[in-house]
Scaffold this motif. Structure first.
Motif, PDB file in Angstrom:
ATOM      1  N   SER A 237      24.933  22.965  35.894  1.00 41.93           N
ATOM      2  CA  SER A 237      24.463  24.328  35.405  1.00 41.93           C
ATOM      3  C   SER A 237      23.159  24.460  34.837  1.00 41.93           C
ATOM      4  CB  SER A 237      25.542  25.100  34.409  1.00 41.93           C
ATOM      5  OG  SER A 237      25.128  26.210  33.938  1.00 41.93           O
ATOM      6  N   CYS A 238      22.255  25.502  35.206  1.00 41.20           N
ATOM      7  CA  CYS A 238      21.067  25.220  34.555  1.00 41.20           C
ATOM      8  C   CYS A 238      21.272  25.768  33.086  1.00 41.20           C
ATOM      9  CB  CYS A 238      20.190  26.427  35.383  1.00 41.20           C
ATOM     10  SG  CYS A 238      20.772  28.251  35.200  1.00 41.20           S
ATOM     11  N   PHE A 239      22.316  26.160  32.726  1.00 43.97           N
ATOM     12  CA  PHE A 239      22.562  26.564  31.171  1.00 43.97           C
ATOM     13  C   PHE A 239      22.365  25.331  30.475  1.00 43.97           C
ATOM     14  CE2 PHE A 239      24.120  30.281  32.691  1.00 43.97           C
ATOM     15  CZ  PHE A 239      23.365  31.463  32.294  1.00 43.97           C
ATOM     16  N   THR A 240      22.766  23.980  31.184  1.00 37.32           N
ATOM     17  CA  THR A 240      22.758  22.835  30.226  1.00 37.32           C
ATOM     18  C   THR A 240      21.398  22.028  30.337  1.00 37.32           C
ATOM     19  OG1 THR A 240      23.345  21.140  32.115  1.00 37.32           O
ATOM     20  CG2 THR A 240      25.039  22.589  30.941  1.00 37.32           C
ATOM     21  N   ASP A 241      21.267  21.003  29.582  1.00 33.59           N
ATOM     22  CA  ASP A 241      20.067  20.005  29.376  1.00 33.59           C
ATOM     23  C   ASP A 241      20.154  19.076  30.562  1.00 33.59           C
ATOM     24  OD1 ASP A 241      18.875  21.559  27.372  1.00 33.59           O
ATOM     25  OD2 ASP A 241      19.639  19.854  25.791  1.00 33.59           O
ATOM     26  N   ASP A 242      21.376  18.892  31.142  1.00 29.68           N
ATOM     27  CA  ASP A 242      21.837  17.923  32.125  1.00 29.68           C
ATOM     28  C   ASP A 242      21.525  18.369  33.686  1.00 29.68           C
ATOM     29  OD1 ASP A 242      22.397  15.998  30.376  1.00 29.68           O
ATOM     30  OD2 ASP A 242      24.103  17.017  29.777  1.00 29.68           O
ATOM     31  N   TYR A 243      20.879  19.777  33.854  1.00 25.99           N
ATOM     32  CA  TYR A 243      20.434  19.941  35.157  1.00 25.99           C
ATOM     33  C   TYR A 243      19.571  18.987  35.551  1.00 25.99           C
ATOM     34  CZ  TYR A 243      19.109  23.594  38.539  1.00 25.99           C
ATOM     35  OH  TYR A 243      18.877  24.652  39.623  1.00 25.99           O
ATOM     36  N   ALA A 244      19.937  18.378  36.780  1.00 24.03           N
ATOM     37  CA  ALA A 244      19.195  17.143  37.320  1.00 24.03           C
ATOM     38  C   ALA A 244      19.043  17.192  38.667  1.00 24.03           C
ATOM     39  CB  ALA A 244      19.620  16.062  37.012  1.00 24.03           C
ATOM     40  N   LEU A 245      18.457  16.435  39.569  1.00 25.65           N
ATOM     41  CA  LEU A 245      18.249  16.322  41.085  1.00 25.65           C
ATOM     42  C   LEU A 245      19.036  15.279  41.371  1.00 25.65           C
ATOM     43  CD1 LEU A 245      14.416  16.568  41.486  1.00 25.65           C
ATOM     44  CD2 LEU A 245      16.334  18.481  41.612  1.00 25.65           C
ATOM     45  N   GLY A 246      19.946  15.557  42.599  1.00 24.28           N
ATOM     46  CA  GLY A 246      20.508  14.527  43.339  1.00 24.28           C
ATOM     47  C   GLY A 246      19.796  14.427  44.792  1.00 24.28           C
ATOM     48  N   LEU A 247      20.275  13.468  45.280  1.00 26.37           N
ATOM     49  CA  LEU A 247      19.945  13.000  46.842  1.00 26.37           C
ATOM     50  C   LEU A 247      20.622  12.902  47.991  1.00 26.37           C
ATOM     51  CD1 LEU A 247      16.942  12.345  48.044  1.00 26.37           C
ATOM     52  CD2 LEU A 247      17.537   9.943  47.561  1.00 26.37           C
ATOM     53  N   LEU A 248      20.534  13.493  48.940  1.00 31.39           N
ATOM     54  CA  LEU A 248      21.369  13.335  50.314  1.00 31.39           C
ATOM     55  C   LEU A 248      20.249  12.538  51.203  1.00 31.39           C
ATOM     56  CD1 LEU A 248      23.117  16.651  50.921  1.00 31.39           C
ATOM     57  CD2 LEU A 248      24.132  14.401  49.847  1.00 31.39           C
ATOM     58  N   SER A 249      20.819  11.723  51.898  1.00 33.76           N
ATOM     59  CA  SER A 249      20.072  10.566  52.907  1.00 33.76           C
ATOM     60  C   SER A 249      20.862  10.989  54.183  1.00 33.76           C
ATOM     61  CB  SER A 249      20.166   9.274  52.589  1.00 33.76           C
ATOM     62  OG  SER A 249      19.660   9.308  51.331  1.00 33.76           O
ATOM     63  N   LEU A 250      20.272  11.474  55.422  1.00 37.93           N
ATOM     64  CA  LEU A 250      20.462  11.708  56.722  1.00 37.93           C
ATOM     65  C   LEU A 250      20.592  10.356  57.437  1.00 37.93           C
ATOM     66  CD1 LEU A 250      21.814  13.464  58.847  1.00 37.93           C
ATOM     67  CD2 LEU A 250      19.277  13.859  59.478  1.00 37.93           C
ATOM     68  N   ARG A 251      21.612   9.850  58.096  1.00 34.32           N
ATOM     69  CA  ARG A 251      21.446   8.692  58.613  1.00 34.32           C
ATOM     70  C   ARG A 251      20.508   8.754  59.712  1.00 34.32           C
ATOM     71  NH1 ARG A 251      23.884   7.462  63.585  1.00 34.32           N
ATOM     72  NH2 ARG A 251      24.843   9.232  63.435  1.00 34.32           N
ATOM     73  N   GLU A 252      19.782   7.475  60.314  1.00 33.69           N
ATOM     74  CA  GLU A 252      18.510   7.812  61.128  1.00 33.69           C
ATOM     75  C   GLU A 252      19.164   7.855  62.253  1.00 33.69           C
ATOM     76  OE1 GLU A 252      16.093   4.375  60.995  1.00 33.69           O
ATOM     77  OE2 GLU A 252      16.025   4.123  58.974  1.00 33.69           O
ATOM     78  N   GLY A 253      18.544   8.774  63.072  1.00 32.51           N
ATOM     79  CA  GLY A 253      19.386   9.333  64.145  1.00 32.51           C
ATOM     80  C   GLY A 253      20.481  10.214  64.060  1.00 32.51           C
ATOM     81  N   GLY A 254      20.853  10.626  62.838  1.00 35.08           N
ATOM     82  CA  GLY A 254      21.870  11.327  62.679  1.00 35.08           C
ATOM     83  C   GLY A 254      21.879  12.945  63.160  1.00 35.08           C
TER      84      GLY A 254
END
Length: 351
Positions: free
Chosen positions: A242-259
């Motif tokens: 939640s953006c209400f918290t200090d712990d709002y953060a970025l995650g990452l998704l990776s697409l398989r090559e040729g996926g």
């Protein structure tokens, strides 16, 4: 984000931030600020949900204003606070898209400009995705035509934060949405685009907030952003918790090559966040980012919002910051730590 501020106004916040933050970073010893032709200091401006796109030598920037969409045009991102602002799109009063105008993004598709944004009729439950079109070469001029709502059947219970992925010769829309009218958790969805305002019938869920760092305050995946590395591998960053918290953060998704972007199994989620708060540097809740290249094309930059103090949540105190990032030897983006407020940062190369 679920509750974005409704009336964020761009102000010349920079001078105030410079004064307050430089005293902390320099121990209050009166060290002169850097010359603006060599460096800049974060925060750049006050606001949230930043987006920037480059065309030739110009950058077009926008962020959430609540009741309209404005663009800032500049040749130097480090001087964003001094760029002219143009109001380009205001939805008609009383309509289904007249309130809570959030997270606008500007994209150049098929020789025209398209403005994707979130809006509703007032209640949070009405928030949906919309798009407007402009045939002018310069998006700060010309006429914007409202192309209406963008949606895919079976996934339109609530939707925000649309962005465009172009990959493998196809074009896709990625956004944050809820799985039903009663479930309030936010997932990431993707659908193939028939044209800039029409999606194919079915959407695919590619991420849901199952990890503990995605569930602080509320289970949230939102603000997806496309990043293609120099080898052509596709990534999606997203904002978690939640953006209400200090712990709002970025995650990452990776697409398989040729996926296949429409195959959820072809996306791999990083088990830990990739960009988190820096409490010593007055950067709380960093998230809802965008990416751009330096003017000479040699550097990769991330722009994002954060709070300067703890507990400031989703309100008007969020501010815009940017810093350089790199790809490691395997092509994975490395964002580092949010740069401390008040610290001099070398301006993007070519400015």
């Amino acid at each position: 984000m679920t509750y974005k501020n409704l009336n964020l106004n761009l102000v010349l916040f920079t001078l105030l931030a410079f004064t307050a933050c430089s005293k902390k970073s320099n121990g209050g010893n009166g060290t002169p600020l850097p010359r603006p032709d060599t460096a800049f200091i974060n925060p750049l401006v006050q606001g949230s949900d930043p987006w920037v796109i480059q065309q030739d030598t110009n950058y077009f920037y926008t962020h959430t204003l609540g009741n309209r969409v404005a663009l800032w045009k500049t040749g130097r991102m480090s001087r964003l606070a001094f760029a002219p602002q143009t109001n380009v799109f205001t939805p008609a009063a009383g309509g289904a898209n007249s309130a809570n105008v959030w997270a606008p993004e500007l994209h150049r598709l098929d020789g025209k400009w398209y403005l994707y944004y979130t809006a509703g009729a007032g209640p949070d439950s009405t928030q949906r995705l919309w798009v407007a079109e402009n045939e002018s070469a310069d998006p700060t001029t010309g006429t914007w035509t409202d192309r209406g709502r963008v949606f895919a059947a079976g996934s339109d219970f609530w939707s925000i934060d649309a962005t465009v992925l172009e990959y493998g010769g196809s074009r896709y829309l990625v956004w944050s949405g809820r799985p039903s009218t009663t479930a309030l958790n936010q997932n990431l969805y993707i659908a193939r685009m028939v044209n800039p305002w029409t999606l194919e019938a079915q959407a695919t869920m590619i991420s849901e907030p199952t990890l503990s760092w995605e569930r602080n305050g509320h289970p949230v995946n939102e603000g997806p952003q496309v990043l293609i590395n120099p080898q052509g591998k596709a990534f999606l960053t997203y904002s978690a918790s939640s953006c209400f918290t200090d712990d709002y953060a970025l995650g990452l998704l990776s697409l398989r090559e040729g996926g296949n972007p429409l195959n959820a199994a072809d996306w791999t989620k990083s088990q830990q966040p990739v960009f988190v708060k820096n409490t010593a540097g007055n950067a709380y809740g960093p998230g809802h980012n965008a990416f751009f290249k330096s003017r000479n094309g040699a550097e990769n930059w991330i722009i994002y919002h954060a709070n300067t103090n703890t507990g400031e949540g989703c309100g008007v105190r969020r501010n815009i910051r940017m810093q350089r990032f790199r790809f490691d030897a395997s092509g994975v983006p490395q964002f580092g730590t949010p740069v401390s407020a008040g610290t001099a940062v070398r301006r993007p190369a070519g400015e």
